[in-house]
Motif scaffolding. Sequence first.
Motif, PDB file in Angstrom:
ATOM      1  N   MET A  31       5.573  17.203 -40.371  1.00 16.31           N
ATOM      2  CA  MET A  31       5.365  17.640 -38.996  1.00 16.31           C
ATOM      3  C   MET A  31       4.550  16.576 -38.265  1.00 16.31           C
ATOM      4  O   MET A  31       3.582  16.058 -38.797  1.00 16.31           O
ATOM      5  N   ASN A  32       4.946  16.268 -37.042  1.00 17.87           N
ATOM      6  CA  ASN A  32       4.133  15.353 -36.255  1.00 17.87           C
ATOM      7  C   ASN A  32       3.459  16.138 -35.129  1.00 17.87           C
ATOM      8  O   ASN A  32       3.578  17.364 -35.059  1.00 17.87           O
ATOM      9  N   ARG A  33       2.733  15.444 -34.256  1.00 16.39           N
ATOM     10  CA  ARG A  33       1.985  16.110 -33.181  1.00 16.39           C
ATOM     11  C   ARG A  33       2.900  16.973 -32.315  1.00 16.39           C
ATOM     12  O   ARG A  33       2.520  18.058 -31.907  1.00 16.39           O
ATOM     13  N   PHE A  34       4.113  16.509 -32.028  1.00 17.07           N
ATOM     14  CA  PHE A  34       5.035  17.283 -31.204  1.00 17.07           C
ATOM     15  C   PHE A  34       5.328  18.634 -31.846  1.00 17.07           C
ATOM     16  O   PHE A  34       5.266  19.675 -31.190  1.00 17.07           O
ATOM     17  N   HIS A  35       5.659  18.626 -33.133  1.00 12.62           N
ATOM     18  CA  HIS A  35       5.993  19.872 -33.827  1.00 12.62           C
ATOM     19  C   HIS A  35       4.825  20.845 -33.814  1.00 12.62           C
ATOM     20  O   HIS A  35       5.002  22.045 -33.581  1.00 12.62           O
ATOM     21  N   MET A  36       3.618  20.331 -34.091  1.00 12.18           N
ATOM     22  CA  MET A  36       2.440  21.193 -34.120  1.00 12.18           C
ATOM     23  C   MET A  36       2.169  21.766 -32.731  1.00 12.18           C
ATOM     24  O   MET A  36       1.948  22.967 -32.577  1.00 12.18           O
ATOM     25  N   ALA A  37       2.218  20.921 -31.705  1.00  9.47           N
ATOM     26  CA  ALA A  37       1.967  21.391 -30.337  1.00  9.47           C
ATOM     27  C   ALA A  37       3.031  22.404 -29.917  1.00  9.47           C
ATOM     28  O   ALA A  37       2.712  23.433 -29.309  1.00  9.47           O
ATOM     29  N   ALA A  75      -2.921  27.869 -26.491  1.00 11.42           N
ATOM     30  CA  ALA A  75      -2.492  26.804 -25.575  1.00 11.42           C
ATOM     31  C   ALA A  75      -3.456  25.621 -25.659  1.00 11.42           C
ATOM     32  O   ALA A  75      -3.023  24.457 -25.691  1.00 11.42           O
ATOM     33  N   GLN A  76      -4.758  25.904 -25.715  1.00 12.18           N
ATOM     34  CA  GLN A  76      -5.733  24.816 -25.828  1.00 12.18           C
ATOM     35  C   GLN A  76      -5.598  24.096 -27.160  1.00 12.18           C
ATOM     36  O   GLN A  76      -5.661  22.873 -27.228  1.00 12.18           O
ATOM     37  N   HIS A  77      -5.366  24.846 -28.236  1.00 14.66           N
ATOM     38  CA  HIS A  77      -5.137  24.200 -29.537  1.00 14.66           C
ATOM     39  C   HIS A  77      -3.894  23.336 -29.499  1.00 14.66           C
ATOM     40  O   HIS A  77      -3.842  22.300 -30.150  1.00 14.66           O
ATOM     41  N   ALA A  78      -2.890  23.756 -28.752  1.00  9.68           N
ATOM     42  CA  ALA A  78      -1.670  22.943 -28.639  1.00  9.68           C
ATOM     43  C   ALA A  78      -1.965  21.614 -27.953  1.00  9.68           C
ATOM     44  O   ALA A  78      -1.481  20.562 -28.378  1.00  9.68           O
ATOM     45  N   VAL A  79      -2.774  21.663 -26.924  1.00 13.35           N
ATOM     46  CA  VAL A  79      -3.148  20.436 -26.214  1.00 13.35           C
ATOM     47  C   VAL A  79      -3.906  19.502 -27.158  1.00 13.35           C
ATOM     48  O   VAL A  79      -3.721  18.278 -27.133  1.00 13.35           O
ATOM     49  N   ASP A  80      -4.747  20.076 -28.001  1.00  8.69           N
ATOM     50  CA  ASP A  80      -5.567  19.300 -28.932  1.00  8.69           C
ATOM     51  C   ASP A  80      -4.908  19.151 -30.299  1.00  8.69           C
ATOM     52  O   ASP A  80      -5.580  18.788 -31.267  1.00  8.69           O
ATOM     53  N   ALA A  81      -3.615  19.411 -30.394  1.00 10.58           N
ATOM     54  CA  ALA A  81      -2.908  19.498 -31.678  1.00 10.58           C
ATOM     55  C   ALA A  81      -3.148  18.279 -32.566  1.00 10.58           C
ATOM     56  O   ALA A  81      -2.989  17.141 -32.142  1.00 10.58           O
ATOM     57  N   PRO A  82      -3.487  18.566 -33.834  1.00 12.55           N
ATOM     58  CA  PRO A  82      -3.604  17.476 -34.801  1.00 12.55           C
ATOM     59  C   PRO A  82      -2.236  17.115 -35.347  1.00 12.55           C
ATOM     60  O   PRO A  82      -1.257  17.804 -35.067  1.00 12.55           O
ATOM     61  N   GLY A  83      -2.178  16.106 -36.091  1.00 14.15           N
ATOM     62  CA  GLY A  83      -0.921  15.722 -36.731  1.00 14.15           C
ATOM     63  C   GLY A  83      -0.635  14.255 -36.535  1.00 14.15           C
ATOM     64  O   GLY A  83      -1.306  13.570 -35.786  1.00 14.15           O
TER      65      GLY A  83
END
Length: 86
Positions: A31-37, A75-83
Motif C-alpha cells: 500500500m502506498n500513501r494514495f491507498h492509505m488516504a 478525514a484528518q488522518h487521511a490528509v496525514d496518511a502514512p505510507g
Amino acid sequence: MIGLNLTALGIPSEAEFTEAYYEAARHRLRMNRFHMAFALFRFAVIFEGIAARARAGNAADANAAAISPLAASFAQHAVDAPGRDP
C-alpha cells in the motif's frame, strides 16, 4: 487506543497486522500513501453518512450520533496518511 497496552490485549502492531494481511492476500504489493488516504477518506464518508442519518432521525442505532466526530478524525488522518510514495 492511546494509553492501552495493545500487546497485552493481543492486538498486533500495525507492522504485524500489515504483514499478516499481505501473507493472507498472497501477494507482495504494498500500500502506498494514495491507498492509505483513500481508505481513510472512505471511512470518513461512511461515518458522515451514519451521522447524517442520525441527524435525520432514521439511523439504525440509537447511538449513531456518537459516530459524528469520527468523520472529521478519519478525514484528518487521511490528509496525514502514512505510507510509501510510489
